[in-house]
Design a protein around this motif. Structure first.
Motif, PDB file in Angstrom:
ATOM      1  N   PRO A  91      -1.152  11.315  -1.424  1.00 45.25           N
ATOM      2  CA  PRO A  91      -1.179  10.098  -0.593  1.00 45.25           C
ATOM      3  C   PRO A  91       0.157   9.366  -0.551  1.00 45.25           C
ATOM      4  O   PRO A  91       0.529   8.816   0.481  1.00 45.25           O
ATOM      5  N   VAL A  92       0.892   9.373  -1.662  1.00 46.15           N
ATOM      6  CA  VAL A  92       2.206   8.734  -1.706  1.00 46.15           C
ATOM      7  C   VAL A  92       3.166   9.474  -0.786  1.00 46.15           C
ATOM      8  O   VAL A  92       3.878   8.862   0.023  1.00 46.15           O
ATOM      9  N   GLU A  93       3.181  10.800  -0.890  1.00 51.98           N
ATOM     10  CA  GLU A  93       4.080  11.595  -0.045  1.00 51.98           C
ATOM     11  C   GLU A  93       3.730  11.442   1.433  1.00 51.98           C
ATOM     12  O   GLU A  93       4.626  11.354   2.277  1.00 51.98           O
ATOM     13  N   ARG A  94       2.423  11.375   1.768  1.00 51.86           N
ATOM     14  CA  ARG A  94       2.004  11.185   3.161  1.00 51.86           C
ATOM     15  C   ARG A  94       2.466   9.830   3.695  1.00 51.86           C
ATOM     16  O   ARG A  94       2.954   9.727   4.822  1.00 51.86           O
ATOM     17  N   ALA A  95       2.306   8.785   2.891  1.00 56.36           N
ATOM     18  CA  ALA A  95       2.726   7.440   3.326  1.00 56.36           C
ATOM     19  C   ALA A  95       4.230   7.404   3.580  1.00 56.36           C
ATOM     20  O   ALA A  95       4.678   6.900   4.612  1.00 56.36           O
ATOM     21  N   LEU A  96       5.000   7.955   2.655  1.00 54.22           N
ATOM     22  CA  LEU A  96       6.459   7.962   2.817  1.00 54.22           C
ATOM     23  C   LEU A  96       6.871   8.772   4.040  1.00 54.22           C
ATOM     24  O   LEU A  96       7.746   8.351   4.804  1.00 54.22           O
ATOM     25  N   ALA A  97       6.226   9.928   4.256  1.00 55.22           N
ATOM     26  CA  ALA A  97       6.545  10.767   5.414  1.00 55.22           C
ATOM     27  C   ALA A  97       6.208  10.053   6.723  1.00 55.22           C
ATOM     28  O   ALA A  97       6.869  10.264   7.738  1.00 55.22           O
ATOM     29  N   ALA A  98       5.210   9.169   6.690  1.00 54.84           N
ATOM     30  CA  ALA A  98       4.810   8.415   7.881  1.00 54.84           C
ATOM     31  C   ALA A  98       5.648   7.153   8.069  1.00 54.84           C
ATOM     32  O   ALA A  98       5.413   6.383   8.997  1.00 54.84           O
ATOM     33  N   GLY A  99       6.620   6.931   7.166  1.00 55.26           N
ATOM     34  CA  GLY A  99       7.494   5.777   7.301  1.00 55.26           C
ATOM     35  C   GLY A  99       6.998   4.512   6.633  1.00 55.26           C
ATOM     36  O   GLY A  99       7.530   3.429   6.867  1.00 55.26           O
ATOM     37  N   ARG A 100       5.951   4.633   5.811  1.00 54.06           N
ATOM     38  CA  ARG A 100       5.413   3.458   5.112  1.00 54.06           C
ATOM     39  C   ARG A 100       5.945   3.412   3.685  1.00 54.06           C
ATOM     40  O   ARG A 100       5.848   4.396   2.963  1.00 54.06           O
ATOM     41  N   PRO A 101       6.488   2.272   3.260  1.00 56.29           N
ATOM     42  CA  PRO A 101       6.863   2.144   1.861  1.00 56.29           C
ATOM     43  C   PRO A 101       5.604   2.231   0.999  1.00 56.29           C
ATOM     44  O   PRO A 101       4.523   1.833   1.429  1.00 56.29           O
ATOM     45  N   SER A 102       5.748   2.762  -0.190  1.00 52.73           N
ATOM     46  CA  SER A 102       4.606   2.970  -1.075  1.00 52.73           C
ATOM     47  C   SER A 102       4.851   2.270  -2.405  1.00 52.73           C
ATOM     48  O   SER A 102       5.975   2.250  -2.904  1.00 52.73           O
ATOM     49  N   LEU A 103       3.787   1.701  -2.970  1.00 53.95           N
ATOM     50  CA  LEU A 103       3.898   0.957  -4.220  1.00 53.95           C
ATOM     51  C   LEU A 103       2.874   1.450  -5.227  1.00 53.95           C
ATOM     52  O   LEU A 103       1.697   1.619  -4.894  1.00 53.95           O
ATOM     53  N   LEU A 104       3.341   1.697  -6.447  1.00 54.14           N
ATOM     54  CA  LEU A 104       2.468   2.042  -7.567  1.00 54.14           C
ATOM     55  C   LEU A 104       2.559   0.934  -8.583  1.00 54.14           C
ATOM     56  O   LEU A 104       3.642   0.415  -8.837  1.00 54.14           O
ATOM     57  N   GLU A 105       1.441   0.605  -9.206  1.00 51.84           N
ATOM     58  CA  GLU A 105       1.440  -0.331 -10.326  1.00 51.84           C
ATOM     59  C   GLU A 105       0.955   0.462 -11.526  1.00 51.84           C
ATOM     60  O   GLU A 105      -0.203   0.859 -11.596  1.00 51.84           O
ATOM     61  N   ILE A 106       1.887   0.755 -12.445  1.00 54.58           N
ATOM     62  CA  ILE A 106       1.570   1.584 -13.612  1.00 54.58           C
ATOM     63  C   ILE A 106       2.318   1.088 -14.835  1.00 54.58           C
ATOM     64  O   ILE A 106       3.233   0.275 -14.719  1.00 54.58           O
ATOM     65  N   GLU A 107       1.921   1.606 -15.991  1.00 55.40           N
ATOM     66  CA  GLU A 107       2.580   1.176 -17.223  1.00 55.40           C
ATOM     67  C   GLU A 107       3.879   1.943 -17.449  1.00 55.40           C
ATOM     68  O   GLU A 107       4.215   2.845 -16.693  1.00 55.40           O
ATOM     69  N   LEU A 108       4.599   1.557 -18.492  1.00 54.96           N
ATOM     70  CA  LEU A 108       5.945   2.070 -18.759  1.00 54.96           C
ATOM     71  C   LEU A 108       6.003   3.594 -18.857  1.00 54.96           C
ATOM     72  O   LEU A 108       6.881   4.220 -18.259  1.00 54.96           O
TER      73      LEU A 108
END
Length: 193
Positions: A91-108
């Motif tokens: 899903p991250v790669e699809r969003a980026l390929a479609a021109g949408r910035p992508s955000l993850l909220e994860i730990e260190l």
């Protein structure tokens, strides 16, 4: 004629210690930046009341989670409190390929794995205004066992010490201001603003 500069969207990883206000800042960011793709993590833990599969998490069993790791389907993964968590890659790669910035909220630990998997990802730490502020947020509720709070503070100290590994730091003294700063980092400055 003004030039319309297009910047290739990239992945932004938000991390920060427990109690720093990540959920509040992300809630405001969702309102401000509807064009942003927010990643939904995979977990082996059972849904809590009110959680919806595919909205809050993708709920899977342990064998399916391990199969996802083996197939390279996760950007990062970790075990926490006896449950597995991970970020689906597709899903991250699809969003980026479609021109949408992508955000993850994860730990260190996950942020470090994403840095290795996608070196051009932008790592942003959400930090408290001060250590005392964070201690106050974690102890102020008075609803958690003191040993749990002490462990969270120990982990928070380790996470904050990793600040030099991050590209940017956003201080959460005010939710709206922190969300606006994060929005600027995720989508870039708005022309004419």
């Amino acid at each position: 004629m003004g030039s319309d500069v297009r910047v290739r969207p990239r992945l932004t990883v938000l991390s920060g210690p427990s109690g720093v206000g990540k959920s509040s800042v992300l809630g405001e960011l969702r309102r401000m930046g509807p064009e942003i793709h927010f990643s939904v993590s995979v977990t082996t833990r059972k849904p809590r009341p009110g959680e919806i599969d595919g909205v809050h998490y993708h709920f899977v069993d342990v064998p399916e989670f391990h199969k996802m790791i083996e197939n390279g389907e996760l950007l990062e993964h970790a075990e926490f409190a006896g449950n597995c968590y991970g970020t689906p890659r597709a899903p991250v790669e699809r969003a980026l390929a479609a021109g949408r910035p992508s955000l993850l909220e994860i730990e260190l630990q996950g942020a470090r794995q994403v840095r290795r998997a996608m070196p051009d990802a932008q790592l942003v730490m959400l930090a408290p205004p001060s250590w005392e502020d964070l201690v106050g947020r974690l102890t102020g509720r008075g609803t958690e066992d003191p040993t749990v709070v002490a462990r969270r503070l120990e982990i928070a100290r380790e996470e904050l010490a990793a600040e030099p590994e991050f590209d940017e730091v956003v201080v959460n003294a005010d939710v709206k201001s922190a969300a606006a700063s994060l929005l600027n980092l995720v989508v870039g400055p708005v022309p004419g603003a």
